[in-house]
Design a protein around this motif. Structure first.
Motif, PDB file in Angstrom:
ATOM      1  N   TYR A 152       0.939  -0.978  -0.081  1.00 17.98           N
ATOM      2  CA  TYR A 152      -0.309  -0.472   0.485  1.00 17.98           C
ATOM      3  C   TYR A 152       0.921   0.773   0.273  1.00 17.98           C
ATOM      4  CZ  TYR A 152      -3.454  -3.218   1.688  1.00 17.98           C
ATOM      5  OH  TYR A 152      -4.424  -4.732   1.901  1.00 17.98           O
ATOM      6  N   ASP A 153       0.188   2.012  -0.439  1.00 21.91           N
ATOM      7  CA  ASP A 153       1.436   3.649  -0.974  1.00 21.91           C
ATOM      8  C   ASP A 153       0.654   4.399  -0.111  1.00 21.91           C
ATOM      9  OD1 ASP A 153       3.050   2.714  -2.560  1.00 21.91           O
ATOM     10  OD2 ASP A 153       2.003   3.244  -4.118  1.00 21.91           O
ATOM     11  N   ILE A 154       0.828   4.736   0.995  1.00 20.52           N
ATOM     12  CA  ILE A 154       0.701   5.516   2.196  1.00 20.52           C
ATOM     13  C   ILE A 154       1.396   6.985   1.923  1.00 20.52           C
ATOM     14  CG2 ILE A 154      -0.255   6.119   4.699  1.00 20.52           C
ATOM     15  CD1 ILE A 154       0.187   3.060   4.784  1.00 20.52           C
ATOM     16  N   VAL A 155       0.349   8.216   2.587  1.00 14.55           N
ATOM     17  CA  VAL A 155       0.064   9.015   2.350  1.00 14.55           C
ATOM     18  C   VAL A 155       0.290  10.151   3.823  1.00 14.55           C
ATOM     19  CG1 VAL A 155       0.771  11.665   1.496  1.00 14.55           C
ATOM     20  CG2 VAL A 155       0.585  10.604  -0.074  1.00 14.55           C
ATOM     21  N   PHE A 156       1.262  10.191   4.774  1.00 12.09           N
ATOM     22  CA  PHE A 156       1.690  10.981   5.864  1.00 12.09           C
ATOM     23  C   PHE A 156       2.017  12.881   5.852  1.00 12.09           C
ATOM     24  CE2 PHE A 156       3.127   6.408   6.661  1.00 12.09           C
ATOM     25  CZ  PHE A 156       1.713   6.270   7.097  1.00 12.09           C
ATOM     26  N   GLN A 157       1.413  12.849   6.376  1.00 10.89           N
ATOM     27  CA  GLN A 157       1.428  14.415   6.482  1.00 10.89           C
ATOM     28  C   GLN A 157       2.411  14.440   7.911  1.00 10.89           C
ATOM     29  OE1 GLN A 157       0.118  16.965   4.861  1.00 10.89           O
ATOM     30  NE2 GLN A 157       1.281  18.691   5.157  1.00 10.89           N
ATOM     31  N   THR A 158       3.213  15.040   7.605  1.00 11.80           N
ATOM     32  CA  THR A 158       4.017  15.116   9.351  1.00 11.80           C
ATOM     33  C   THR A 158       4.248  16.379   9.905  1.00 11.80           C
ATOM     34  OG1 THR A 158       6.043  16.678   7.716  1.00 11.80           O
ATOM     35  CG2 THR A 158       5.850  14.029   7.292  1.00 11.80           C
ATOM     36  N   ASP A 159       4.698  17.007  11.191  1.00  4.72           N
ATOM     37  CA  ASP A 159       4.401  17.518  11.831  1.00  4.72           C
ATOM     38  C   ASP A 159       5.040  19.220  11.307  1.00  4.72           C
ATOM     39  OD1 ASP A 159       6.700  16.680  12.152  1.00  4.72           O
ATOM     40  OD2 ASP A 159       6.817  16.628  14.147  1.00  4.72           O
ATOM     41  N   ILE A 160       6.126  18.941  10.093  1.00  5.23           N
ATOM     42  CA  ILE A 160       6.737  19.667   9.900  1.00  5.23           C
ATOM     43  C   ILE A 160       6.654  20.320   8.517  1.00  5.23           C
ATOM     44  CG2 ILE A 160       8.978  19.670  10.775  1.00  5.23           C
ATOM     45  CD1 ILE A 160       9.505  18.174   8.111  1.00  5.23           C
ATOM     46  N   ASP A 161       5.059  20.433   8.180  1.00  8.38           N
ATOM     47  CA  ASP A 161       3.630  20.525   6.809  1.00  8.38           C
ATOM     48  C   ASP A 161       4.635  20.020   5.585  1.00  8.38           C
ATOM     49  OD1 ASP A 161       1.103  21.570   6.657  1.00  8.38           O
ATOM     50  OD2 ASP A 161       2.369  23.292   6.066  1.00  8.38           O
ATOM     51  N   GLU A 162       4.828  18.806   5.541  1.00 11.68           N
ATOM     52  CA  GLU A 162       5.201  18.245   4.451  1.00 11.68           C
ATOM     53  C   GLU A 162       4.690  16.795   4.309  1.00 11.68           C
ATOM     54  OE1 GLU A 162       9.188  16.970   3.527  1.00 11.68           O
ATOM     55  OE2 GLU A 162       9.776  16.269   5.675  1.00 11.68           O
ATOM     56  N   THR A 163       4.721  16.290   3.288  1.00 15.60           N
ATOM     57  CA  THR A 163       3.978  14.927   2.595  1.00 15.60           C
ATOM     58  C   THR A 163       4.932  13.983   2.131  1.00 15.60           C
ATOM     59  OG1 THR A 163       3.413  15.495   0.379  1.00 15.60           O
ATOM     60  CG2 THR A 163       1.789  16.100   2.214  1.00 15.60           C
ATOM     61  N   VAL A 164       4.967  13.207   3.474  1.00 18.40           N
ATOM     62  CA  VAL A 164       5.762  11.698   2.944  1.00 18.40           C
ATOM     63  C   VAL A 164       5.337  10.716   2.413  1.00 18.40           C
ATOM     64  CG1 VAL A 164       7.607  10.543   4.226  1.00 18.40           C
ATOM     65  CG2 VAL A 164       7.272  12.866   4.233  1.00 18.40           C
ATOM     66  N   GLU A 165       5.595   9.770   1.588  1.00 14.84           N
ATOM     67  CA  GLU A 165       4.624   8.834   0.058  1.00 14.84           C
ATOM     68  C   GLU A 165       5.594   7.837   1.164  1.00 14.84           C
ATOM     69  OE1 GLU A 165       3.575   6.435  -3.513  1.00 14.84           O
ATOM     70  OE2 GLU A 165       3.130   8.888  -4.040  1.00 14.84           O
ATOM     71  N   VAL A 166       4.973   6.525   1.975  1.00 16.55           N
ATOM     72  CA  VAL A 166       5.765   5.304   2.045  1.00 16.55           C
ATOM     73  C   VAL A 166       4.768   4.198   1.830  1.00 16.55           C
ATOM     74  CG1 VAL A 166       6.321   4.215   4.494  1.00 16.55           C
ATOM     75  CG2 VAL A 166       6.313   6.061   4.416  1.00 16.55           C
ATOM     76  N   THR A 167       5.513   3.315   0.940  1.00 19.42           N
ATOM     77  CA  THR A 167       5.183   2.299   0.748  1.00 19.42           C
ATOM     78  C   THR A 167       5.379   0.847   1.773  1.00 19.42           C
ATOM     79  OG1 THR A 167       5.532   2.339  -1.571  1.00 19.42           O
ATOM     80  CG2 THR A 167       5.017  -0.108  -0.857  1.00 19.42           C
ATOM     81  N   MET A 168       4.203   0.012   2.512  1.00 18.67           N
ATOM     82  CA  MET A 168       3.970  -1.154   3.636  1.00 18.67           C
ATOM     83  C   MET A 168       3.963  -2.160   3.145  1.00 18.67           C
ATOM     84  SD  MET A 168       3.017   1.454   6.922  1.00 18.67           S
ATOM     85  CE  MET A 168       4.125   2.119   7.924  1.00 18.67           C
ATOM     86  N   TYR A 169       3.522  -3.170   3.588  1.00 21.17           N
ATOM     87  CA  TYR A 169       3.097  -4.653   3.328  1.00 21.17           C
ATOM     88  C   TYR A 169       2.221  -4.609   4.624  1.00 21.17           C
ATOM     89  CZ  TYR A 169       6.898  -5.683   0.090  1.00 21.17           C
ATOM     90  OH  TYR A 169       7.994  -5.743  -0.863  1.00 21.17           O
ATOM     91  N   GLU A 170       0.890  -5.400   4.434  1.00 20.29           N
ATOM     92  CA  GLU A 170       0.123  -5.446   5.134  1.00 20.29           C
ATOM     93  C   GLU A 170       0.136  -6.008   6.953  1.00 20.29           C
ATOM     94  OE1 GLU A 170      -2.362  -8.539   3.546  1.00 20.29           O
ATOM     95  OE2 GLU A 170      -3.543  -6.793   2.666  1.00 20.29           O
ATOM     96  N   PRO A 171       1.602  -6.797   7.246  1.00 20.37           N
ATOM     97  CA  PRO A 171       2.203  -6.824   8.304  1.00 20.37           C
ATOM     98  C   PRO A 171       3.091  -5.974   8.822  1.00 20.37           C
ATOM     99  CG  PRO A 171       2.802  -8.913   6.669  1.00 20.37           C
ATOM    100  CD  PRO A 171       2.607  -7.768   5.720  1.00 20.37           C
ATOM    101  N   THR A 172       3.272  -4.990   8.227  1.00 22.22           N
ATOM    102  CA  THR A 172       3.748  -3.646   8.323  1.00 22.22           C
ATOM    103  C   THR A 172       2.648  -2.824   9.150  1.00 22.22           C
ATOM    104  OG1 THR A 172       6.198  -3.957   7.311  1.00 22.22           O
ATOM    105  CG2 THR A 172       5.891  -1.915   8.176  1.00 22.22           C
ATOM    106  N   MET A 173       1.973  -2.549   8.802  1.00 20.48           N
ATOM    107  CA  MET A 173       1.166  -1.582   8.661  1.00 20.48           C
ATOM    108  C   MET A 173       0.326  -1.849  10.170  1.00 20.48           C
ATOM    109  SD  MET A 173      -0.536  -1.427   4.426  1.00 20.48           S
ATOM    110  CE  MET A 173      -1.980  -0.671   5.225  1.00 20.48           C
ATOM    111  N   GLU A 174       0.331  -3.214   9.791  1.00 18.89           N
ATOM    112  CA  GLU A 174      -1.077  -3.895  11.231  1.00 18.89           C
ATOM    113  C   GLU A 174      -0.163  -3.997  12.308  1.00 18.89           C
ATOM    114  OE1 GLU A 174      -1.053  -8.069  10.279  1.00 18.89           O
ATOM    115  OE2 GLU A 174      -2.973  -7.552   9.474  1.00 18.89           O
ATOM    116  N   GLU A 175       1.008  -3.581  12.394  1.00 19.56           N
ATOM    117  CA  GLU A 175       2.108  -3.450  13.280  1.00 19.56           C
ATOM    118  C   GLU A 175       2.398  -2.103  13.924  1.00 19.56           C
ATOM    119  OE1 GLU A 175       7.322  -3.835  14.090  1.00 19.56           O
ATOM    120  OE2 GLU A 175       6.055  -5.136  12.964  1.00 19.56           O
ATOM    121  N   VAL A 176       2.407  -0.705  12.999  1.00 18.79           N
ATOM    122  CA  VAL A 176       2.219   0.364  13.512  1.00 18.79           C
ATOM    123  C   VAL A 176       1.726   1.193  13.389  1.00 18.79           C
ATOM    124  CG1 VAL A 176       5.027  -0.065  13.584  1.00 18.79           C
ATOM    125  CG2 VAL A 176       3.582   1.130  11.391  1.00 18.79           C
ATOM    126  N   LEU A 177       0.158   0.143  12.447  1.00 17.34           N
ATOM    127  CA  LEU A 177      -1.135   1.803  12.340  1.00 17.34           C
ATOM    128  C   LEU A 177      -2.170   1.011  12.650  1.00 17.34           C
ATOM    129  CD1 LEU A 177      -0.193   2.367   8.284  1.00 17.34           C
ATOM    130  CD2 LEU A 177       0.394   3.626  10.204  1.00 17.34           C
TER     131      LEU A 177
END
Length: 86
Positions: free
Chosen positions: A57-82
């Motif tokens: 999955y490609d996930i776009v995060f809005q960081t605290d310094i007002d920038e966006t970061v796109e991260v690619t994750m597999y399902e097990p990692t997503m379940e662990e940290v999200l």
């Protein structure tokens, strides 16, 4: 291909995690920490023959310094940290 989270759009980080940005030669050029509580949006889903057709999955995060970061994750990692579906 079945995607476990195909109906999830929004996510929230439940524990800090590290991401690295690479240049075209595979060298690390930047290190970021995505902080707990950061919200993100799943933008797309896919798979590749180079990784055994594991759903990612490609996930776009809005960081605290007002920038966006796109991260690619597999399902097990997503379940662990999200928190999925926040």
């Amino acid at each position: 291909m079945d995607y476990k989270y195909e109906n999830v759009e929004n996510v929230e980080v439940k524990e800090d995690f590290d991401v690295w940005k690479y240049d075209d030669d595979g060298e690390v050029i930047e290190h970021l920490v995505i902080k707990k509580g950061t919200c993100g949006t799943i933008e797309s889903m896919g798979c590749s023959s180079t990784d055994g057709f594991r759903p990612n999955y490609d996930i776009v995060f809005q960081t605290d310094i007002d920038e966006t970061v796109e991260v690619t994750m597999y399902e097990p990692t997503m379940e662990e940290v999200l928190i999925l579906g926040s």
